[in-house]
Write a protein that holds these residues in place. Structure first.
Motif, PDB file in Angstrom:
ATOM      1  N   ALA A  13       0.831  -1.208   0.000  1.00  0.00           N
ATOM      2  CA  ALA A  13       0.000   0.000   0.000  1.00  0.00           C
ATOM      3  C   ALA A  13       0.865   1.257   0.000  1.00  0.00           C
ATOM      4  O   ALA A  13       0.542   2.243  -0.676  1.00  0.00           O
ATOM      5  N   TRP A  14       1.981   1.220   0.714  1.00  0.00           N
ATOM      6  CA  TRP A  14       2.895   2.373   0.747  1.00  0.00           C
ATOM      7  C   TRP A  14       3.492   2.623  -0.635  1.00  0.00           C
ATOM      8  O   TRP A  14       3.522   3.757  -1.115  1.00  0.00           O
ATOM      9  N   VAL A  15       3.933   1.571  -1.286  1.00  0.00           N
ATOM     10  CA  VAL A  15       4.522   1.717  -2.619  1.00  0.00           C
ATOM     11  C   VAL A  15       3.455   2.182  -3.613  1.00  0.00           C
ATOM     12  O   VAL A  15       3.716   3.043  -4.455  1.00  0.00           O
ATOM     13  N   GLN A  16       2.238   1.662  -3.502  1.00  0.00           N
ATOM     14  CA  GLN A  16       1.166   2.070  -4.402  1.00  0.00           C
ATOM     15  C   GLN A  16       0.748   3.522  -4.181  1.00  0.00           C
ATOM     16  O   GLN A  16       0.294   4.174  -5.108  1.00  0.00           O
ATOM     17  N   SER A  17       0.904   4.026  -2.983  1.00  0.00           N
ATOM     18  CA  SER A  17       0.466   5.392  -2.695  1.00  0.00           C
ATOM     19  C   SER A  17       1.397   6.451  -3.282  1.00  0.00           C
ATOM     20  O   SER A  17       0.975   7.577  -3.510  1.00  0.00           O
ATOM     21  N   ASP A  18       2.648   6.098  -3.544  1.00  0.00           N
ATOM     22  CA  ASP A  18       3.605   7.051  -4.098  1.00  0.00           C
ATOM     23  C   ASP A  18       3.425   7.111  -5.616  1.00  0.00           C
ATOM     24  O   ASP A  18       3.704   6.136  -6.315  1.00  0.00           O
ATOM     25  N   PRO A  19       2.956   8.243  -6.151  1.00  0.00           N
ATOM     26  CA  PRO A  19       2.691   8.316  -7.590  1.00  0.00           C
ATOM     27  C   PRO A  19       3.946   8.267  -8.456  1.00  0.00           C
ATOM     28  O   PRO A  19       3.853   8.146  -9.668  1.00  0.00           O
ATOM     29  N   ARG A  20       5.124   8.337  -7.862  1.00  0.00           N
ATOM     30  CA  ARG A  20       6.366   8.256  -8.626  1.00  0.00           C
ATOM     31  C   ARG A  20       6.741   6.818  -8.935  1.00  0.00           C
ATOM     32  O   ARG A  20       7.622   6.568  -9.746  1.00  0.00           O
ATOM     33  N   ASN A  21       6.102   5.869  -8.282  1.00  0.00           N
ATOM     34  CA  ASN A  21       6.433   4.460  -8.482  1.00  0.00           C
ATOM     35  C   ASN A  21       5.683   3.868  -9.667  1.00  0.00           C
ATOM     36  O   ASN A  21       4.569   4.295  -9.984  1.00  0.00           O
ATOM     37  N   PRO A  22       6.253   2.851 -10.302  1.00  0.00           N
ATOM     38  CA  PRO A  22       5.521   2.126 -11.337  1.00  0.00           C
ATOM     39  C   PRO A  22       4.300   1.459 -10.713  1.00  0.00           C
ATOM     40  O   PRO A  22       4.265   1.204  -9.506  1.00  0.00           O
ATOM     41  N   GLY A  28       2.407  -6.932  -5.046  1.00  0.00           N
ATOM     42  CA  GLY A  28       3.683  -6.230  -5.109  1.00  0.00           C
ATOM     43  C   GLY A  28       4.443  -6.450  -6.397  1.00  0.00           C
ATOM     44  O   GLY A  28       5.595  -6.034  -6.511  1.00  0.00           O
ATOM     45  N   LYS A  29       3.818  -7.085  -7.373  1.00  0.00           N
ATOM     46  CA  LYS A  29       4.489  -7.299  -8.659  1.00  0.00           C
ATOM     47  C   LYS A  29       4.143  -6.153  -9.603  1.00  0.00           C
ATOM     48  O   LYS A  29       3.035  -5.653  -9.616  1.00  0.00           O
ATOM     49  N   ARG A  30       5.117  -5.790 -10.396  1.00  0.00           N
ATOM     50  CA  ARG A  30       4.936  -4.712 -11.362  1.00  0.00           C
ATOM     51  C   ARG A  30       3.928  -5.107 -12.429  1.00  0.00           C
ATOM     52  O   ARG A  30       3.988  -6.211 -12.964  1.00  0.00           O
ATOM     53  N   VAL A  31       3.014  -4.212 -12.752  1.00  0.00           N
ATOM     54  CA  VAL A  31       2.016  -4.456 -13.789  1.00  0.00           C
ATOM     55  C   VAL A  31       2.667  -4.237 -15.144  1.00  0.00           C
ATOM     56  O   VAL A  31       3.181  -3.152 -15.431  1.00  0.00           O
ATOM     57  N   GLU A  32       2.663  -5.282 -15.954  1.00  0.00           N
ATOM     58  CA  GLU A  32       3.263  -5.193 -17.290  1.00  0.00           C
ATOM     59  C   GLU A  32       2.466  -4.234 -18.161  1.00  0.00           C
ATOM     60  O   GLU A  32       1.246  -4.161 -18.072  1.00  0.00           O
ATOM     61  N   ASN A  33       3.148  -3.509 -19.010  1.00  0.00           N
ATOM     62  CA  ASN A  33       2.558  -2.578 -19.981  1.00  0.00           C
ATOM     63  C   ASN A  33       1.821  -1.413 -19.341  1.00  0.00           C
ATOM     64  O   ASN A  33       1.052  -0.732 -20.009  1.00  0.00           O
ATOM     65  N   ALA A  34       1.998  -1.192 -18.051  1.00  0.00           N
ATOM     66  CA  ALA A  34       1.403  -0.014 -17.403  1.00  0.00           C
ATOM     67  C   ALA A  34       2.222   1.204 -17.799  1.00  0.00           C
ATOM     68  O   ALA A  34       3.434   1.101 -18.007  1.00  0.00           O
ATOM     69  N   PRO A  35       1.597   2.367 -17.926  1.00  0.00           N
ATOM     70  CA  PRO A  35       2.354   3.561 -18.289  1.00  0.00           C
ATOM     71  C   PRO A  35       3.430   3.875 -17.255  1.00  0.00           C
ATOM     72  O   PRO A  35       3.260   3.630 -16.058  1.00  0.00           O
ATOM     73  N   HIS A  36       4.536   4.399 -17.721  1.00  0.00           N
ATOM     74  CA  HIS A  36       5.638   4.805 -16.851  1.00  0.00           C
ATOM     75  C   HIS A  36       5.181   6.012 -16.019  1.00  0.00           C
ATOM     76  O   HIS A  36       4.417   6.845 -16.502  1.00  0.00           O
ATOM     77  N   PRO A  37       5.634   6.140 -14.782  1.00  0.00           N
ATOM     78  CA  PRO A  37       5.229   7.283 -13.961  1.00  0.00           C
ATOM     79  C   PRO A  37       5.535   8.644 -14.595  1.00  0.00           C
ATOM     80  O   PRO A  37       4.770   9.586 -14.417  1.00  0.00           O
ATOM     81  N   PHE A  38       6.639   8.756 -15.347  1.00  0.00           N
ATOM     82  CA  PHE A  38       6.940  10.010 -16.048  1.00  0.00           C
ATOM     83  C   PHE A  38       5.834  10.340 -17.045  1.00  0.00           C
ATOM     84  O   PHE A  38       5.436  11.486 -17.186  1.00  0.00           O
ATOM     85  N   GLU A  39       5.342   9.320 -17.759  1.00  0.00           N
ATOM     86  CA  GLU A  39       4.274   9.543 -18.729  1.00  0.00           C
ATOM     87  C   GLU A  39       3.023  10.052 -18.032  1.00  0.00           C
ATOM     88  O   GLU A  39       2.375  10.987 -18.502  1.00  0.00           O
ATOM     89  N   LEU A  40       2.674   9.409 -16.918  1.00  0.00           N
ATOM     90  CA  LEU A  40       1.477   9.825 -16.182  1.00  0.00           C
ATOM     91  C   LEU A  40       1.636  11.247 -15.651  1.00  0.00           C
ATOM     92  O   LEU A  40       0.685  12.028 -15.672  1.00  0.00           O
ATOM     93  N   MET A  41       2.838  11.586 -15.187  1.00  0.00           N
ATOM     94  CA  MET A  41       3.085  12.920 -14.655  1.00  0.00           C
ATOM     95  C   MET A  41       2.904  13.961 -15.759  1.00  0.00           C
ATOM     96  O   MET A  41       2.323  15.021 -15.525  1.00  0.00           O
ATOM     97  N   PHE A  48      -1.743  13.694 -11.153  1.00  0.00           N
ATOM     98  CA  PHE A  48      -0.494  13.447 -10.438  1.00  0.00           C
ATOM     99  C   PHE A  48      -0.417  14.320  -9.190  1.00  0.00           C
ATOM    100  O   PHE A  48      -0.039  13.852  -8.119  1.00  0.00           O
ATOM    101  N   GLY A  49      -0.800  15.584  -9.315  1.00  0.00           N
ATOM    102  CA  GLY A  49      -0.778  16.497  -8.170  1.00  0.00           C
ATOM    103  C   GLY A  49      -1.701  16.047  -7.055  1.00  0.00           C
ATOM    104  O   GLY A  49      -1.355  16.132  -5.874  1.00  0.00           O
ATOM    105  N   ALA A  50      -2.876  15.535  -7.422  1.00  0.00           N
ATOM    106  CA  ALA A  50      -3.814  15.037  -6.413  1.00  0.00           C
ATOM    107  C   ALA A  50      -3.251  13.805  -5.711  1.00  0.00           C
ATOM    108  O   ALA A  50      -3.344  13.678  -4.476  1.00  0.00           O
ATOM    109  N   ALA A  53      -0.481  14.945  -3.397  1.00  0.00           N
ATOM    110  CA  ALA A  53      -1.013  15.569  -2.178  1.00  0.00           C
ATOM    111  C   ALA A  53      -1.467  14.499  -1.181  1.00  0.00           C
ATOM    112  O   ALA A  53      -1.203  14.620   0.020  1.00  0.00           O
ATOM    113  N   LYS A  54      -2.118  13.460  -1.679  1.00  0.00           N
ATOM    114  CA  LYS A  54      -2.564  12.370  -0.793  1.00  0.00           C
ATOM    115  C   LYS A  54      -1.356  11.638  -0.201  1.00  0.00           C
ATOM    116  O   LYS A  54      -1.325  11.346   0.997  1.00  0.00           O
ATOM    117  N   PHE A  55      -0.361  11.353  -1.029  1.00  0.00           N
ATOM    118  CA  PHE A  55       0.852  10.706  -0.536  1.00  0.00           C
ATOM    119  C   PHE A  55       1.543  11.589   0.500  1.00  0.00           C
ATOM    120  O   PHE A  55       2.015  11.102   1.527  1.00  0.00           O
TER     121      PHE A  55
END
Length: 86
Positions: A13-22, A28-41, A48-50, A53-55
């Motif tokens: 849950a901690w790793v999922q809450s940080d929007p900078r993480n994949p 706890g396994k990385r989701v294949e073909n998910a957009p990169h955090p840079f792309e989402l940002m 991303f800002g919301a 703020a929650k994180f």
């Protein structure tokens, strides 16, 4: 629920809450073909800002201070995994 399963859920849950993480699944396994955090940002800075703020609220509750601003200002310094060049 065992203590180790509880701790695992907290860590995931901690790793999922940080929007900078994949994006990772509930195990706890990385989701294949998910957009990169840079792309989402770059695609949706409001979302991303919301999420940031929650994180930041969670971080402040746990550590009694805000998350460092450089974490967002310098996202290239964040670990994105060994297969990422960022």
């Amino acid at each position: 629920m065992s203590r180790s399963a509880y701790v695992e859920e907290l860590l995931v849950a901690w790793v999922q809450s940080d929007p900078r993480n994949p994006k990772i699944d509930s195990k706890g396994k990385r989701v294949e073909n998910a957009p990169h955090p840079f792309e989402l940002m770059n695609q949706n800075s409001m979302l991303f800002g919301a999420k940031w703020a929650k994180f930041n609220q969670i971080y402040a509750l746990l550590f009694d201070q805000s998350a460092p601003a450089r974490w967002v200002a310098e996202p290239q310094d964040h670990w994105f995994g060994e297969d990422d060049d960022s």
